[in-house]
Every structure is written in C-alpha cells, then in structure tokens.
Design a protein around this motif. Structure first.
Motif, PDB file in Angstrom:
ATOM      1  N   VAL A 142     -60.265   1.664  -2.892  1.00  0.00           N
ATOM      2  CA  VAL A 142     -60.287   2.879  -3.711  1.00  0.00           C
ATOM      3  C   VAL A 142     -60.436   2.479  -5.177  1.00  0.00           C
ATOM      4  O   VAL A 142     -59.660   1.661  -5.678  1.00  0.00           O
ATOM      5  CB  VAL A 142     -58.995   3.691  -3.510  1.00  0.00           C
ATOM      6  N   THR A 143     -61.413   3.029  -5.856  1.00  0.00           N
ATOM      7  CA  THR A 143     -61.651   2.644  -7.243  1.00  0.00           C
ATOM      8  C   THR A 143     -60.614   3.283  -8.161  1.00  0.00           C
ATOM      9  O   THR A 143     -60.048   4.329  -7.839  1.00  0.00           O
ATOM     10  CB  THR A 143     -63.056   3.065  -7.695  1.00  0.00           C
ATOM     11  N   PRO A 144     -60.363   2.707  -9.325  1.00  0.00           N
ATOM     12  CA  PRO A 144     -59.396   3.298 -10.252  1.00  0.00           C
ATOM     13  C   PRO A 144     -59.765   4.721 -10.679  1.00  0.00           C
ATOM     14  O   PRO A 144     -58.886   5.536 -10.958  1.00  0.00           O
ATOM     15  CB  PRO A 144     -59.425   2.341 -11.446  1.00  0.00           C
ATOM     16  N   GLN A 145     -61.075   5.035 -10.711  1.00  0.00           N
ATOM     17  CA  GLN A 145     -61.502   6.359 -11.158  1.00  0.00           C
ATOM     18  C   GLN A 145     -61.815   7.298  -9.990  1.00  0.00           C
ATOM     19  O   GLN A 145     -62.337   8.391 -10.202  1.00  0.00           O
ATOM     20  CB  GLN A 145     -62.727   6.254 -12.072  1.00  0.00           C
ATOM     21  N   GLN A 146     -61.477   6.897  -8.763  1.00  0.00           N
ATOM     22  CA  GLN A 146     -61.857   7.687  -7.590  1.00  0.00           C
ATOM     23  C   GLN A 146     -61.344   9.124  -7.656  1.00  0.00           C
ATOM     24  O   GLN A 146     -62.089  10.078  -7.382  1.00  0.00           O
ATOM     25  CB  GLN A 146     -61.331   7.029  -6.322  1.00  0.00           C
TER      26      GLN A 146
END
Length: 293
Positions: free
Chosen positions: A180-184
């Motif tokens: 999961v990306t930090p900006q998801q």
C-alpha cells in the motif's frame, strides 16, 4: 435512542441517478493499485485496467462507488431513524453482484433500502441493500453492505447472524503481496469518499486511531483485483460476485497479503497485513468469497 429500528428497518432511501465515464473507471482502478507493478505500463493485461479504449474492462467493485463517485463532501449519515456520529462509524461488510460485465460509460439509478438493524450490545450494525438499473430498466448490479456504529447498541434488539467462510487447511492456489503506497488513501478518496478518517490525522486520533487509515473499500478493491489477476487471468468479466467482512484496519505504507483457494464453484480469499512488525498477520478482510461467472 439515536437509532430507532422501528423507523429504520424497511425504510427506502431517495433514489439516486448517476452517470460515469471511462475517466472515472480509470481513476478507480489506479486508486486500487492497478498499473503499479514494474512493467505494468507496457503489459497488455494491466493496461486493460488503466487505458481507455475498446479493451478497457471494469472491475465489478466499481459499481459500489459509482453512485457517489463525484461527491466532494464527507459521506452523509442521514438515514431514517438513525442519528449517528461519523467518527463512530466503520464499514462492516460489503458485497456486490453483477448481472454481466459493467460498461465503461453509462447512466443508472440506484434504489436502496435499510434491510436490518442489529444490536451488538456495545455497537449497532445497520444493513443496506441496493439495486442499480440502467436507463432501460435492466438490472446492472446489486449491493449489500453494513456499517458498524460503536457505542450505539444495548437496546435489547436482534443480534443478527453470521455466515463464516472457512479458510481451507492447505496451501493456497495464489499467494500475493501488495504494498500500500503512502498516498493510497489520498488517491482513493478522489473516488467519492471524503471521510476525514482517511486523510485528517487529528480526526483519526479522535476516532481512536494513531493515524489516518486506508478506506475499507480500497482494501476490498485491491484484494478483488489481485485475485482476479491471479486466478481469473485478469479478466474482470469472470467475476460474478464478491463479498467480504472488514476485519481490521490497514495503514498506508503497510503490505496486504492476499491468499486465495479454489473451492468448488467459488474462490475463498484471505487478506492480512504482512510484515515483520507486531501487526504481521493482522486480519484485513474475513469471510471473503469470490464467485466466478
């Protein structure tokens, strides 16, 4: 009492007519991680999610968010017979079933009713059912969802029932990890869910979380897309239905481990947090079942 089951159960919400186009579909797919793997920008299979044109397909979970996709305010909770605080609410469970492949553009009307209100003692569960139909009256998809409201139970009502899905005691047919990306969550909120729980650190702390959490429906879409890619050859038209209970939270930056087992006419799915920390193995989705078309 903030929730009056006598007024709530059976109440119909206002019909909602809405439209969507290929740009909405592309944004949704990107928000649930499509096209994020190395090489996806030149992979014909991955581009079926991320480039408009005749090969663009629509993951069935898009039907859940399509009615509110263009909303820019936090989701309202003006349900008949229910006076509840958004900060106490988490998504409980979700299912979607499609009548056939969803078109990349269209107009539909959603009709929704409150089907059940359960008293869990220290919490309440409100169930909603919705049917989306095309302009010609054809059924496109149906949804069933629940919300869990902490601190609103205890009136002595029906506790409800559950249908647990057992995870097979053997090696999975697919085992995949998604980072999961930090900006998801910030990207996914552009799909119509501006609940501050997923973006505002102060709101998240007031709700009892150390930081904003990923939308449950974002995890739901990530898992559905992953299993579709792993066991259905990336063909969204082969998904007839998908159901899951939200069993835990995911924080941006964590990894979701998705395992899937072919069982008779369905695919059983497990989604957990993966990592070396104390949250390794923490549940994300439970009672998770994909029904192939």
């Amino acid at each position: 009492m903030p929730i009056d089951p006598g007024l709530a159960v059976g109440a119909e919400l206002p019909d909602r007519t809405f439209s969507w186009d290929s740009s909405d579909v592309l944004l949704y797919h990107l928000a649930i991680g499509a096209g994020s793997r190395p090489g996806d920008h030149i992979s014909p299979a991955a581009l079926r999610y991320t480039v408009d044109g005749p090969s663009l397909q629509v993951l069935p979970s898009f039907g859940i968010v399509a009615p509110t996709f263009h909303e820019t305010n936090p989701p309202p909770l003006d349900l008949p017979g229910c006076d509840i605080d958004l900060a106490r609410v988490v998504h409980g469970s979700q299912s979607v079933a499609v009548s056939g492949p969803l078109p990349p553009t269209g107009t539909a009307t959603l009709r929704t009713r409150i089907s059940d209100v359960w008293d869990k003692g220290r919490a309440a569960v409100i169930w909603q059912e919705g049917v989306a139909t095309s302009e010609t009256g054809a059924e496109l998809w149906t949804t069933r969802s629940s919300i869990f409201i902490r601190g609103e139970g205890g009136w002595g009502g029906d506790r409800g029932s559950s249908e647990p899905v057992a995870v097979p005691d053997r090696s999975p047919d697919a085992d995949t990890a998604y980072d999961v990306t930090p900006q998801q969550a910030l990207l996914y909120r552009l799909c119509g869910d501006r609940n501050p729980l997923h973006a505002d650190p102060e709101f998240a702390r007031a709700a009892g979380f150390p930081a904003p959490i990923l939308h449950g429906l974002c995890s739901y879409g990530i898992v559905l897309r992953t299993v579709t890619d792993d066991l259905l050859e990336g063909d969204a038209s082969r998904v007839a239905a998908f159901t899951a209970r939200f069993a835990g939270v995911v924080f941006p930056g964590e990894t979701i481990r998705v395992r899937a087992w072919r069982e008779d006419a369905a695919i059983v799915v497990s989604a957990t947090v993966a990592g070396r920390g104390e949250r390794d193995g923490a549940p994300v989705l439970a009672d998770c079942l994909l029904t192939p078309a």
